[in-house]
Design an enzyme around this catalytic site. Structure first.
Site, PDB file in Angstrom:
ATOM      1  N   ASN A  99      90.147 -46.115 -33.407  1.00 58.06           N
ATOM      2  CA  ASN A  99      89.275 -45.597 -34.466  1.00 58.06           C
ATOM      3  C   ASN A  99      90.162 -45.038 -35.586  1.00 58.06           C
ATOM      4  OD1 ASN A  99      87.590 -44.112 -36.110  1.00 58.06           O
ATOM      5  ND2 ASN A  99      86.512 -43.063 -34.437  1.00 58.06           N
ATOM      6  N   HIS A 112      81.591 -49.497 -38.392  1.00 55.25           N
ATOM      7  CA  HIS A 112      82.683 -48.566 -38.108  1.00 55.25           C
ATOM      8  C   HIS A 112      83.212 -48.826 -36.697  1.00 55.25           C
ATOM      9  CE1 HIS A 112      85.179 -45.181 -37.625  1.00 55.25           C
ATOM     10  NE2 HIS A 112      84.335 -44.463 -36.902  1.00 55.25           N
ATOM     11  N   CYS A 147      84.470 -40.557 -41.070  1.00 54.21           N
ATOM     12  CA  CYS A 147      84.411 -41.998 -40.799  1.00 54.21           C
ATOM     13  C   CYS A 147      83.411 -42.726 -41.700  1.00 54.21           C
ATOM     14  CB  CYS A 147      84.086 -42.244 -39.337  1.00 54.21           C
ATOM     15  SG  CYS A 147      85.259 -41.429 -38.240  1.00 54.21           S
TER      16      CYS A 147
HETATM   17  N1  COA Z   1      91.656 -40.938 -19.362  1.00 55.53           N
HETATM   18  C1  COA Z   1      91.154 -40.727 -18.146  1.00 55.53           C
HETATM   19  N2  COA Z   1      90.088 -39.939 -17.905  1.00 55.53           N
HETATM   20  C2  COA Z   1      89.521 -39.344 -18.972  1.00 55.53           C
HETATM   21  C3  COA Z   1      90.007 -39.513 -20.268  1.00 55.53           C
HETATM   22  C4  COA Z   1      91.129 -40.342 -20.442  1.00 55.53           C
HETATM   23  N3  COA Z   1      91.667 -40.592 -21.657  1.00 55.53           N
HETATM   24  N4  COA Z   1      89.239 -38.802 -21.108  1.00 55.53           N
HETATM   25  C5  COA Z   1      88.293 -38.199 -20.376  1.00 55.53           C
HETATM   26  N5  COA Z   1      88.450 -38.524 -19.072  1.00 55.53           N
HETATM   27  C6  COA Z   1      87.650 -38.113 -17.934  1.00 55.53           C
HETATM   28  C7  COA Z   1      86.893 -36.833 -18.208  1.00 55.53           C
HETATM   29  O1  COA Z   1      87.700 -35.732 -17.895  1.00 55.53           O
HETATM   30  C8  COA Z   1      85.710 -36.955 -17.246  1.00 55.53           C
HETATM   31  O2  COA Z   1      86.143 -36.569 -15.980  1.00 55.53           O
HETATM   32  P1  COA Z   1      85.166 -35.733 -15.011  1.00 55.53           P
HETATM   33  O3  COA Z   1      83.959 -36.604 -14.805  1.00 55.53           O
HETATM   34  O4  COA Z   1      86.007 -35.571 -13.803  1.00 55.53           O
HETATM   35  O5  COA Z   1      84.872 -34.476 -15.744  1.00 55.53           O
HETATM   36  C9  COA Z   1      85.470 -38.475 -17.169  1.00 55.53           C
HETATM   37  O6  COA Z   1      86.639 -39.089 -17.718  1.00 55.53           O
HETATM   38  C10 COA Z   1      84.252 -38.944 -17.906  1.00 55.53           C
HETATM   39  O7  COA Z   1      84.216 -38.442 -19.193  1.00 55.53           O
HETATM   40  P2  COA Z   1      82.953 -38.680 -20.088  1.00 55.53           P
HETATM   41  O8  COA Z   1      82.996 -37.742 -21.244  1.00 55.53           O
HETATM   42  O9  COA Z   1      81.725 -38.711 -19.261  1.00 55.53           O
HETATM   43  O10 COA Z   1      83.192 -40.191 -20.592  1.00 55.53           O
HETATM   44  P3  COA Z   1      82.279 -41.074 -21.498  1.00 55.53           P
HETATM   45  O11 COA Z   1      81.818 -42.248 -20.737  1.00 55.53           O
HETATM   46  O12 COA Z   1      81.254 -40.267 -22.239  1.00 55.53           O
HETATM   47  O13 COA Z   1      83.317 -41.608 -22.598  1.00 55.53           O
HETATM   48  C11 COA Z   1      84.070 -41.255 -24.829  1.00 55.53           C
HETATM   49  C12 COA Z   1      83.987 -40.693 -23.412  1.00 55.53           C
HETATM   50  C13 COA Z   1      84.771 -40.252 -25.702  1.00 55.53           C
HETATM   51  C14 COA Z   1      84.844 -42.553 -24.788  1.00 55.53           C
HETATM   52  C15 COA Z   1      82.628 -41.526 -25.353  1.00 55.53           C
HETATM   53  O14 COA Z   1      81.845 -40.391 -25.165  1.00 55.53           O
HETATM   54  C16 COA Z   1      82.607 -41.915 -26.791  1.00 55.53           C
HETATM   55  O15 COA Z   1      83.114 -42.956 -27.164  1.00 55.53           O
HETATM   56  N6  COA Z   1      81.959 -41.108 -27.653  1.00 55.53           N
HETATM   57  C17 COA Z   1      81.852 -41.406 -29.058  1.00 55.53           C
HETATM   58  C18 COA Z   1      83.123 -41.024 -29.733  1.00 55.53           C
HETATM   59  C19 COA Z   1      83.188 -41.494 -31.142  1.00 55.53           C
HETATM   60  O16 COA Z   1      82.697 -42.525 -31.483  1.00 55.53           O
HETATM   61  N7  COA Z   1      83.869 -40.708 -31.970  1.00 55.53           N
HETATM   62  C20 COA Z   1      84.162 -41.022 -33.308  1.00 55.53           C
HETATM   63  C21 COA Z   1      83.049 -40.756 -34.196  1.00 55.53           C
HETATM   64  S1  COA Z   1      83.452 -41.234 -35.803  1.00 55.53           S
END
Ligand code: COA
Length: 324
Positions: A281, A251, A115
């Site tokens: 993204n 980004h 990215c």
């Molecule tokens: N739909 C519904 N539920 C989902 C899901 C989806 N698409 N994806 C994950 N979940 C669930 C998980 O299983 C978890 O359930 P649990 O609590 O029962 O285990 C719950 O949602 C929470 O997941 P969590 O990982 O705590 O969510 P979060 O608030 O950290 O958000 C992201 C997840 C990925 C959106 C966040 O961590 C993020 O944006 N990270 C950065 C990613 C990024 O920028 N990547 C690119 C880099 S270039």
């Protein structure tokens, strides 16, 4: 006065198929509410035919950037394509773009910095301009991440989209003001995708394909911390305050990351244009697609100060402060 990179034209390309969060919820256990509240993403464009490829999107975006500034392909002496989802292992996407455009005078190569790829390409062009080796470059960020994400892993596949963005950059005394980039390979395990299987007859390997893996929370923490550091460092180098920048083009990974950077800088969110709601993204393509949207909306005026900043797998990060 040394010559630096100035962006003189932009272009972009999004696949025609739009996939909404509701569409995804018919494929997996997810919801529009979960995706929007965690990321700000409503929909993304995904390739949906054999004719939509990483190369086709790169060529489309590149052609449109050249038309935007009336530069002929023959005038290019450098083409850099930033991608982690090339259609070919070799030739590079940049060489294939060169062929399609007829840019016969260009040196062409790809950059793999995920990215941060578009920033790495921009900073590489800038370094060549400072050295005097090249004067006119086409830089493209393009990804077809839909090929490499795991469509059974709802915590990653809902985040990404396909697309391409391009910019024509020229050696000029009035463009780049300050830039930086960096890497931390030791942190790379939080966001990775293994390559294809080994075809060496002396090695027995697991032939199952491997898809993108991400530790979302670790990446989130890295992104907010590193991006804020990069922006402060650039502003310090240029002796400017956060308010002096006209537009922050960050980004587009997650609207919550963008909002927390705005909060850290004590700036209103309207200085941070965003398209993550309709593109998701798009990795290396996200910043140039956004730049093209802002440019084509007529929101960039000559002399505006732009701060571009990206972070991603590697781990890698890059940022640039330049005058439009
Ligand atoms: N739909 C519904 N539920 C989902 C899901 C989806 N698409 N994806 C994950 N979940 C669930 C998980 O299983 C978890 O359930 P649990 O609590 O029962 O285990 C719950 O949602 C929470 O997941 P969590 O990982 O705590 O969510 P979060 O608030 O950290 O958000 C992201 C997840 C990925 C959106 C966040 O961590 C993020 O944006 N990270 C950065 C990613 C990024 O920028 N990547 C690119 C880099 S270039």
């Amino acid at each position: 006065m040394s010559m630096r990179a100035k962006i003189i034209g932009t272009g972009s390309c999004l696949p025609t198929k739009i996939v909404t969060n509701d569409n995804l919820s018919t494929l997996m256990d997810t919801s529009d509410e979960w995706i929007q509240s965690r990321t700000g993403i409503r929909e993304r464009h995904l390739v949906s035919s054999e004719s939509e490829t990483t190369l086709s999107m790169a060529v489309h975006a590149g052609t449109s950037a050249l038309e935007d500034c009336s530069i002929l392909p023959e005038e290019l002496d450098l083409i850099i394509v930033a991608t982690v989802s090339s259609d070919f292992i070799t030739p590079s996407m940049a060489c294939m773009v060169q062929k399609e455009l007829g840019a016969i005078n260009a040196t062409a190569f790809d950059i793999n910095a995920a990215c941060s790829g578009f920033l790495f390409a921009l900073n590489t062009a800038d370094a060549y301009f400072q050295s005097g080796l090249y004067q006119t470059a086409l830089i493209i960020g393009v990804e077809t991440l839909s090929k490499i994400v795991d469509w059974t892993e709802r915590s990653t596949c809902v985040l990404f989209g396909d697309g391409a963005g391009a910019a024509v950059v020229r050696a000029d005394q009035n463009g780049m003001i300050a830039n930086l980039q960096g890497s931390n390979g030791a942190g790379g395990h939080v966001l990775m995708c293994k390559g294809r299987s080994n075809n060496n007859p002396y090695i027995t390997t697991d032939l199952s394909p491997d898809y993108l893996y991400m530790d979302g929370q670790e990446v989130f923490k890295f992104a907010v911390k590193k991006e804020a550091e990069c922006i402060h460092e650039l502003l310090e180098q240029a002796n400017l305050t956060p308010d002096d920048v006209t537009w922050y083009l960050l980004h587009q990974a997650n609207q919550r990351i963008i909002a927390s950077i705005a909060r850290k800088l004590k700036l209103p969110l309207d200085k941070f244009p965003s398209n993550v709601d309709h593109c998701g993204n798009t990795s290396a393509a996200s910043i140039p697609i956004l730049l093209d949207e802002v440019h084509r909306a007529g929101d960039l005026k000559e002399g505006d100060l732009l701060l571009l900043s990206g972070f991603g797998a590697g781990l890698t990060w890059g940022a640039a402060l330049l005058r439009w």
